[in-house]
Design an enzyme around this catalytic site. Structure first.
Site, mmCIF file in Angstrom:
data_model
loop_
_atom_site.group_PDB
_atom_site.id
_atom_site.type_symbol
_atom_site.label_atom_id
_atom_site.label_comp_id
_atom_site.label_asym_id
_atom_site.label_seq_id
_atom_site.Cartn_x
_atom_site.Cartn_y
_atom_site.Cartn_z
ATOM 1 N N LYS A 1 12.908 -15.650 -8.883
ATOM 2 C CA LYS A 1 12.741 -14.595 -9.886
ATOM 3 C C LYS A 1 11.845 -15.074 -11.024
ATOM 4 O O LYS A 1 10.948 -14.371 -11.463
ATOM 5 C CB LYS A 1 14.133 -14.225 -10.418
ATOM 6 C CG LYS A 1 14.393 -12.814 -10.725
ATOM 7 C CD LYS A 1 14.855 -11.933 -9.612
ATOM 8 C CE LYS A 1 13.932 -11.853 -8.435
ATOM 9 N NZ LYS A 1 14.476 -11.126 -7.304
ATOM 10 N N ASN B 1 -2.154 2.107 5.559
ATOM 11 C CA ASN B 1 -1.235 1.061 5.128
ATOM 12 C C ASN B 1 -0.912 0.234 6.357
ATOM 13 O O ASN B 1 -0.357 0.768 7.313
ATOM 14 C CB ASN B 1 0.036 1.693 4.540
ATOM 15 C CG ASN B 1 1.156 0.689 4.346
ATOM 16 O OD1 ASN B 1 0.907 -0.512 4.259
ATOM 17 N ND2 ASN B 1 2.380 1.164 4.275
ATOM 18 N N GLY B 2 -1.282 -1.035 6.343
ATOM 19 C CA GLY B 2 -1.011 -1.881 7.504
ATOM 20 C C GLY B 2 -2.187 -2.791 7.773
ATOM 21 O O GLY B 2 -3.065 -2.965 6.921
ATOM 22 N N HIS C 1 17.362 -36.786 -4.231
ATOM 23 C CA HIS C 1 16.544 -37.239 -3.101
ATOM 24 C C HIS C 1 15.072 -36.886 -3.285
ATOM 25 O O HIS C 1 14.350 -36.756 -2.307
ATOM 26 C CB HIS C 1 17.099 -36.659 -1.796
ATOM 27 C CG HIS C 1 18.506 -37.072 -1.547
ATOM 28 N ND1 HIS C 1 18.848 -38.300 -1.015
ATOM 29 C CD2 HIS C 1 19.676 -36.447 -1.835
ATOM 30 C CE1 HIS C 1 20.166 -38.398 -0.957
ATOM 31 N NE2 HIS C 1 20.691 -37.289 -1.454
ATOM 32 N N ARG D 1 4.067 -0.433 -4.682
ATOM 33 C CA ARG D 1 3.740 -0.935 -3.347
ATOM 34 C C ARG D 1 2.415 -1.693 -3.307
ATOM 35 O O ARG D 1 2.017 -2.228 -2.269
ATOM 36 C CB ARG D 1 3.682 0.225 -2.355
ATOM 37 C CG ARG D 1 4.968 1.003 -2.254
ATOM 38 C CD ARG D 1 4.808 2.163 -1.319
ATOM 39 N NE ARG D 1 4.679 1.715 0.036
ATOM 40 C CZ ARG D 1 5.688 1.509 0.874
ATOM 41 N NH1 ARG D 1 6.908 1.751 0.467
ATOM 42 N NH2 ARG D 1 5.490 1.091 2.080
ATOM 43 N N CYS E 1 0.851 -1.200 0.000
ATOM 44 C CA CYS E 1 0.000 0.000 0.000
ATOM 45 C C CYS E 1 0.884 1.247 0.000
ATOM 46 O O CYS E 1 1.853 1.338 0.744
ATOM 47 C CB CYS E 1 -0.940 0.103 1.180
ATOM 48 S SG CYS E 1 -2.163 -1.213 1.228
ATOM 49 N N GLU F 1 8.074 -15.347 -9.913
ATOM 50 C CA GLU F 1 7.332 -14.103 -9.675
ATOM 51 C C GLU F 1 7.142 -13.283 -10.945
ATOM 52 O O GLU F 1 6.155 -12.555 -11.068
ATOM 53 C CB GLU F 1 7.969 -13.266 -8.556
ATOM 54 C CG GLU F 1 9.340 -12.728 -8.826
ATOM 55 C CD GLU F 1 9.914 -11.948 -7.639
ATOM 56 O OE1 GLU F 1 9.152 -11.367 -6.857
ATOM 57 O OE2 GLU F 1 11.152 -11.911 -7.524
ATOM 58 N N TRP G 1 -2.641 -2.737 -1.745
ATOM 59 C CA TRP G 1 -2.334 -4.167 -1.836
ATOM 60 C C TRP G 1 -3.289 -4.828 -0.853
ATOM 61 O O TRP G 1 -3.198 -4.610 0.352
ATOM 62 C CB TRP G 1 -0.881 -4.418 -1.454
ATOM 63 C CG TRP G 1 -0.464 -5.841 -1.663
ATOM 64 C CD1 TRP G 1 -0.045 -6.405 -2.827
ATOM 65 C CD2 TRP G 1 -0.426 -6.881 -0.675
ATOM 66 N NE1 TRP G 1 0.237 -7.731 -2.627
ATOM 67 C CE2 TRP G 1 0.012 -8.052 -1.324
ATOM 68 C CE3 TRP G 1 -0.731 -6.945 0.676
ATOM 69 C CZ2 TRP G 1 0.173 -9.263 -0.656
ATOM 70 C CZ3 TRP G 1 -0.587 -8.150 1.344
ATOM 71 C CH2 TRP G 1 -0.132 -9.292 0.681
ATOM 72 N N GLU H 1 17.492 -18.158 -5.910
ATOM 73 C CA GLU H 1 17.105 -16.819 -6.357
ATOM 74 C C GLU H 1 16.600 -16.859 -7.811
ATOM 75 O O GLU H 1 15.621 -16.193 -8.158
ATOM 76 C CB GLU H 1 18.312 -15.871 -6.200
ATOM 77 C CG GLU H 1 18.136 -14.468 -6.729
ATOM 78 C CD GLU H 1 16.988 -13.673 -6.093
ATOM 79 O OE1 GLU H 1 16.378 -14.140 -5.132
ATOM 80 O OE2 GLU H 1 16.699 -12.583 -6.622
ATOM 81 N N LYS I 1 6.014 -4.350 -3.602
ATOM 82 C CA LYS I 1 7.451 -4.199 -3.399
ATOM 83 C C LYS I 1 7.860 -4.266 -1.930
ATOM 84 O O LYS I 1 8.823 -4.906 -1.572
ATOM 85 C CB LYS I 1 7.866 -2.843 -3.988
ATOM 86 C CG LYS I 1 9.338 -2.552 -3.896
ATOM 87 C CD LYS I 1 10.099 -3.371 -4.898
ATOM 88 C CE LYS I 1 11.587 -3.198 -4.776
ATOM 89 N NZ LYS I 1 12.282 -4.334 -5.398
#
Ligand code: F6R
Length: 614
Positions: free
Chosen positions: A491, A100-101, A510, A27, A2, A494, A74, A487, A609
């Site tokens: 990447k 925001n929260g 395994h 955000r 947000c 997403e 968000w 990583e 983000k």
């Protein structure tokens, strides 16, 4: 998570807010909205979707106002929709609020308000909070500021809120706990800009105040008052922004992600600049120097981070243990904060975070700090909450990272980790001066080598086009390149929405090997290092099962290409430094795959983000 913007002053508020929302869209982009106050006229416009959808929806509407607040969401409580979009208004229509929260005890407060006859238009915790404030205000016949203070003492959770009120048509009241808030002071001090980060403010002023947790800001055109929840005034600490407007614009690139990948030669250079002097054999890092005894004598280092920053932490584990001979544990912040971790005197906690605002990391650190731990922050955003609660730290100096997928911040984190480990190791005597010098020289060469990799970026575009329709990918690496494999998988998923998993190459036998068919692309991060022969054997195992092999190899490797369907070659580097290089082709592979699939790579679905909620 947000983005919030506010403006009060002599300008038209709407253009300032709209531009700010576009800058903060990274955000969250589930919905956007504004509330504009013109004398006692409160206009609220909000729309599901991106800021551009809001912009289209409000053509022809009354946007006249010198004060206003805006929000890009968000979603947490309630699906993305027009009615759940912020701003929310109070039942009597006199207040508008953005948030925001997360208000964790909203359900209990909501049921109390329902019992008192309130009804709700949305599913959000924010609408509960604004009505709670209205209820307190009307029942206690007090000012909005007082009502807010009373309400905040009752709520649990995280918030940054901005509130406006019809009866006070030049004032924004703001409060924060856990979610960021920065206030820009206009040049003539007759206007103020409020935002989740400095990007909406930078073109108007460089003078800012970072609001702290449990503080309230009462903001008018010529006045900024900070108070704590006990109604005592707090002196605002004004700092200068060290950021240029160009840094938050695309600069000719199609996407922020691509710009940020291509910026890496200069961001890594900026990170090393002024710190690393390979010729003199020195590393200057004041945060490390001032705490060198604590660091070199640490019994244990605990690294706390999330996502990509956690992957940087895994690389750090290998590097610190190798160079400094200090045991390292790498923790997901979200797990660390909820278990009962044993943190002893003599332990050092390193927090790694691009944004410096990730809620899980922040709260994990607060808890560890309360227990007496020494906190060292590796952070990108200057002045962010994590940098402020750390005892010491080092900035990555990668500049604003706007693409939702972290790229240049990761390589900056690795560069800081490497310098830090080298400095501790040489002070401690755990490496030879010759090896120290060799690594300094290698580190100095990294920006040039990254540049060389980027020159061949189109090769990765070809590979991405070839495999873009795969439904799954496996990423394998060993040693220092194991976290790079993780990583690479993160990447890809997403940015392209392809399911991808990262594994230590040997662990593949395994379980994951069961997935290997002629349809499965397997990316090997197989640069020349002490594990190379082993990883080549792992390639053989995949080849024997007809998996498609894409390998990231070192220039001059003649064996891996014979086993690979496709490969990309990078310059030779010491194995400790290789991850800074080997991750770059994986960033590009994800970017080009996302583009080939028509995905908005800067704003992939469901992501945001800066994850300021747990
Ligand atoms: C992935 C990504 C996230 C972040 C994570 C932590 O590309 O960006 O996984 O790394 O949310 O964020 P910071 O580093 O800001 O604490």
């Amino acid at each position: 998570m947000c983005g919030i913007v506010g403006y009060t002053g002599p300008r038209e508020a709407f253009p300032v807010i709209l531009k700010g929302l576009k800058r903060l869209e990274y955000r969250g982009y589930d919905s956007a909205g504004v509330a504009l106050l013109n004398q006692d006229h409160l206009n609220v416009y909000k729309k599901k979707g991106k800021v551009a959808d809001l912009e289209e929806a409000i053509i022809g509407k009354d946007l006249q106002a010198n004060i206003g607040i805006g929000h890009t969401r968000w979603a947490t409580h309630g699906e993305p929709s027009d009615r759940n979009a912020h701003p929310h208004t109070s039942a009597n229509g006199s207040l508008a609020m953005i948030h925001n929260g997360i208000i964790e005890n909203y359900a209990q407060i909501k049921s109390e308000l329902l019992n008192k006859g309130y009804s709700f238009k949305s599913d959000t915790d924010t609408e509960v909070l604004i009505n709670f404030i209205e209820y307190i205000q009307s029942n206690n016949d007090c000012s909005l500021e007082e009502a807010l203070r009373i309400a905040l003492k009752r709520v649990t959770g995280a918030y940054c809120i901005l509130l406006i009120e019809k009866d006070n048509p030049d004032t924004i009241i703001a409060a924060r706990k856990g979610s960021p808030l920065v206030i820009g002071i206009g040049k003539g001090r007759d206007e103020h800009f409020l935002a989740s980060d400095a990007s909406p403010i930078i073109e108007y002023t460089k003078e800012v105040v970072y609001v702290n947790d449990y503080e309230l800001a009462i903001v008018k055109p010529g006045e900024l008052i900070l108070k704590n929840l006990g109604n005592e005034k707090v002196t605002p600490y004004v700092t200068k922004l060290d950021m240029e407007l160009a840094a938050i614009e695309k600069g000719g690139y199609d996407h922020f992600m691509l710009k940020e990948i291509f910026e890496q030669p200069s961001t890594i250079y900026d990170c090393l600049r002024g710190r690393l002097d390979a010729a003199a054999g020195t590393i200057t890092m004041s945060g490390v120097e001032q705490n060198i005894e604590q660091l070199k004598n640490a019994n244990r280092i605990m690294i706390v981070a999330c996502g990509t920053s956690w992957h940087a932490g895994l690389v750090a584990e290998y590097i610190f243990e190798e160079l400094c001979r200090i045991p390292v544990e790498v923790e997901y912040a979200s797990e660390f904060r909820y278990r009962n971790p044993i943190v002893n005197k003599g332990d050092v906690i390193i927090a790694i975070s691009q944004s410096g605002e990730t809620a899980d990391t922040l709260v994990a650190l607060e808890k560890a700090k309360e227990n007496g731990a020494f906190i060292f922050g590796i952070v990108n955003v200057v002045g962010s909450s994590i940098s402020r609660i750390s005892h010491a730290g080092a900035y990555t100096h990668a500049g604003p990272e706007i693409g939702v997928a972290s790229t240049k911040a990761f390589t900056g984190q690795l560069a800081v980790i490497m310098m830090m480990a080298l400095k501790i190791a040489i002070e401690k005597g755990s490496i030879t001066p010759e090896y120290y010098k060799k690594l300094l020289l290698e580190l100095q060469d990294v920006p040039e080598k990254v540049d060389a990799i980027l020159k061949n970026a189109e090769e990765l575009q070809v590979i991405a086009d070839k495999y873009k329709d795969a439904s799954d990918f496996l990423f394998l690496g060993r040693g220092y390149n194991f976290p790079v494999a993780l990583e690479g998988a993160l990447k890809l998923k997403e940015i392209s929405y392809i399911h991808a998993e990262g594994y230590p190459a040997a662990e593949m036998k395994h379980g994951p090997i069961a997935l290997v068919t002629s349809q499965l692309p397997v990316v090997f991060v197989a640069t020349k290092d002490s594990y190379h022969e082993k990883i080549v054997s792992n390639m053989q195992e995949i080849k024997a099962r007809r998996g498609k092999i894409i390998s990231i190899i070192t220039d001059g490797d003649t064996v891996s290409p014979t086993l690979s369907d496709d490969w990309f070659s990078i310059p030779m580097a010491d194995e400790l430094i290789a991850p800074i290089l080997s991750v770059i082709p994986l960033q590009l592979l994800s970017y080009y795959t996302g583009i080939a699939k028509g995905i908005d790579v800067d704003k992939p679905r469901n992501l945001a983000k800066s994850v300021t909620v747990e």
